[in-house]
Structure formats: structure tokens, C-alpha cells
Enzyme design. Structure first.
Site, PDB file in Angstrom:
ATOM      1  N   SER A   1      -9.346   6.756  18.381  1.00  0.00           N
ATOM      2  CA  SER A   1     -10.112   7.994  18.292  1.00  0.00           C
ATOM      3  C   SER A   1      -9.205   9.192  18.039  1.00  0.00           C
ATOM      4  CB  SER A   1     -10.881   8.187  19.610  1.00  0.00           C
ATOM      5  OG  SER A   1     -11.445   9.474  19.702  1.00  0.00           O
TER       6      SER A   1
ATOM      7  N   HIS B   1      -7.400   7.997  22.655  1.00  0.00           N
ATOM      8  CA  HIS B   1      -7.696   9.226  21.918  1.00  0.00           C
ATOM      9  C   HIS B   1      -6.405   9.945  21.571  1.00  0.00           C
ATOM     10  CE1 HIS B   1      -9.958  12.588  20.401  1.00  0.00           C
ATOM     11  NE2 HIS B   1      -9.209  13.411  21.124  1.00  0.00           N
ATOM     12  N   SER B   2      -6.275  10.342  20.313  1.00  0.00           N
ATOM     13  CA  SER B   2      -5.123  11.085  19.814  1.00  0.00           C
ATOM     14  C   SER B   2      -3.828  10.302  20.069  1.00  0.00           C
ATOM     15  CB  SER B   2      -5.097  12.480  20.445  1.00  0.00           C
ATOM     16  OG  SER B   2      -4.236  13.349  19.755  1.00  0.00           O
ATOM     17  N   MET B   3      -2.884  10.824  20.834  1.00  0.00           N
ATOM     18  CA  MET B   3      -1.684  10.050  21.147  1.00  0.00           C
ATOM     19  C   MET B   3      -2.056   8.705  21.764  1.00  0.00           C
ATOM     20  SD  MET B   3       1.580  10.966  23.670  1.00  0.00           S
ATOM     21  CE  MET B   3       0.761  10.497  25.214  1.00  0.00           C
TER      22      MET B   3
ATOM     23  N   ALA C   1      -4.437   6.783  20.979  1.00  0.00           N
ATOM     24  CA  ALA C   1      -4.790   5.803  19.947  1.00  0.00           C
ATOM     25  C   ALA C   1      -3.546   5.081  19.448  1.00  0.00           C
ATOM     26  CB  ALA C   1      -5.506   6.493  18.788  1.00  0.00           C
TER      27      ALA C   1
END
Length: 253
Positions: free
Chosen positions: A123, A94-96, A98
Site C-alpha cells: 500500500s 503501507h509506504s515503507m 510495503a
């Protein structure tokens, strides 16, 4: 090998699933910790063996030297995961996380031409080739906390205790520096199929930026759009764990 891998300071295995046929590696957002994925691990056990990454500089790793470079992060994580490749493996970041999942996959695929994760779930993050001029890591502590509040909205589950956040601020600042200074190699792609998950009102990722992940895989591509902002997954946990379970339980060639 089993005892050695269980000793890793990077990896949390909240619900060991020794009889599972696939392993899911979860990588948190900037400032996040392994415990963010405890509910995912709980929901997918015992069918899927879930590993959650614990970055340095937080919780029980609070005194470990922080990392401020995505390449260094990815090198370290890829090395830690090598003992865990005895099962088919998938990534959820998720975010970083990803971007880290993408870069770790690149390293593992480069090391073994016969290896590829069965899935990469990216994500809450724009494609590696899409950049914005961001400098949150240069703000003072109050500025970084304000940014985290903007991204998490009113969901205290995501933001956590502000006092604790300030205690681990050097690690959070290091994460922001790592992701904000990241630049992917031109044409960087993986063989693993990519599924993108994105919020329809995420202030940091537009639908076009999310769709751009398509250029970063030579395998299959899919995108799922959810109502919500940057942390849309907090309000769609059941849907997302169902998606993961279905995708990872499907027969593979």
C-alpha cells in the site's frame, strides 16, 4: 513457543484470535507505530489474527536503538516472525512498510522453498525497482515535519501530535534514511501474490510506479486504486478491511 513469541518487543497483538485460520502481519509507514493498525485489527477480529509491528525508537520502544537500513530491518522482522508461521500468513505494509513486507517475504521464502505467504498487500508505495532522488532524512526537524504534513494532508489522525513527533524525531529520521537509501536487488521477486493499493493523487507514487510491482512477483498480481493521496487508506478503512477480509477468507488451493 507460545509464551516466547508473545514476549516479542516487535509484535503487538491487539485482538488475539486463537481460532482464526490465517494471520495478517501489518507493517507501518516511516515514523509510524503499531497502533496505526489498531482499527484494522479490531475490524478483522476474530476471523483473522492480526499482528502489528512496533519498530524501535517510538512509543514503548523509544529508548531502543533505531535502525537506518531496510535490510537490517527485514532481517530482524523475519527472525521475530518465525515462531508465528504456524498459520498461513499474509502481509500488509503501507509506504515503507510495503517495502519491508516485500523484503521480509523474500527472506522467509529463501529460508524455506516450501513456504510462501498467501498474500502480500503493498500500500502507498512505488515498486521496489522504482527510485526517486529523495533526501528528506537530510533535512532539519522542521523540514521532516513539513514533509509529513504534505503526505498526511489535513488528516490529524495520520500526523498525530507534533510535539510527540519531535520527541521521536531520531527514529523518524532513521526510517526516512532507511527507505530513501534502499535499493532492491536486480530482478528481486517473491512467489507470494501481490495486491497493490494506491491513491490516485499520491505525490510520492504514480500509477505507473505502482503498476511496476507486477514485475516483483511470480504469482498473481492485482492493483486497486482509491481516491486520495499518500494516506488514502485513512478515508477508506471500511473498503480496505473488507478487501482484506474477502481476500484472506477465500478458499486456498
Amino acid at each position: 513457543m507460545g509464551a516466547q513469541r508473545e514476549d516479542s518487543v516487535w509484535i503487538r497483538r491487539f485482538h488475539p484470535a486463537p481460532d482464526s485460520r490465517v494471520r495478517l502481519v501489518c507493517l507501518p509507514h516511516a515514523g509510524g507505530s503499531a497502533s496505526f493498525f489498531f482499527p484494522v485489527s479490531q475490524a478483522l477480529s476474530p476471523d483473522i489474527d492480526v499482528l502489528s509491528l512496533q519498530y524501535p525508537g517510538r512509543q514503548d520502544r523509544r529508548l531502543d536503538p533505531r535502525i537506518e537500513n531496510i535490510g537490517e530491518y527485514a532481517d530482524a522482522i523475519a527472525a521475530e516472525l518465525k515462531p508465528w508461521l504456524d498459520l498461513p500468513i499474509a502481509f500488509f505494509g503501507h509506504s515503507m512498510g510495503a517495502v519491508l513486507a516485500f523484503e521480509v517475504t523474500r527472506r522467509l521464502e529463501a529460508a524455506d522453498p516450501e513456504f510462501s505467504p498467501v498474500a502480500l498487500f503493498a500500500s502507498g508505495r512505488r515498486a521496489p525497482s522504482r527510485y526517486r532522488d529523495e533526501n528528506v532524512h537530510r533535512r532539519d526537524d522542521d523540514g521532516i515535519v513539513r514533509e509529513m504534513k504534505v503526505l498526511s494532508g489535513t488528516d490529524a489522525r495520520v500526523l498525530g501530535d507534533e510535539e510527540i513527533l519531535r520527541m521521536v524525531m531520531p527514529a523518524i529520521r532513521g526510517d526516512y534514511k532507511a527507505i530513501e537509501t534502499y535499493r532492491s536487488e536486480p530482478g528481486a521477486a517473491v512467489r507470494a501474490p501481490i495486491t497493490v493499493l494506491t491513491g490516485d493523487s499520491d505525490p510520492r507514487t504514480s500509477l505507473e510506479e505502482a503498476e511496476a510491482w507486477r514485475a516483483h512477483t511470480t504469482g498473481a498480481f492485482d492493483i486497486r486504486v482509491f481516491p486520495g493521496g499518500h494516506f488514502f487508506l485513512a478515508n477508506h478503512q471500511a473498503e480496505i478491511t473488507s478487501l482484506l477480509s474477502e481476500a484472506l477468507s477465500a478458499p486456498r488451493p
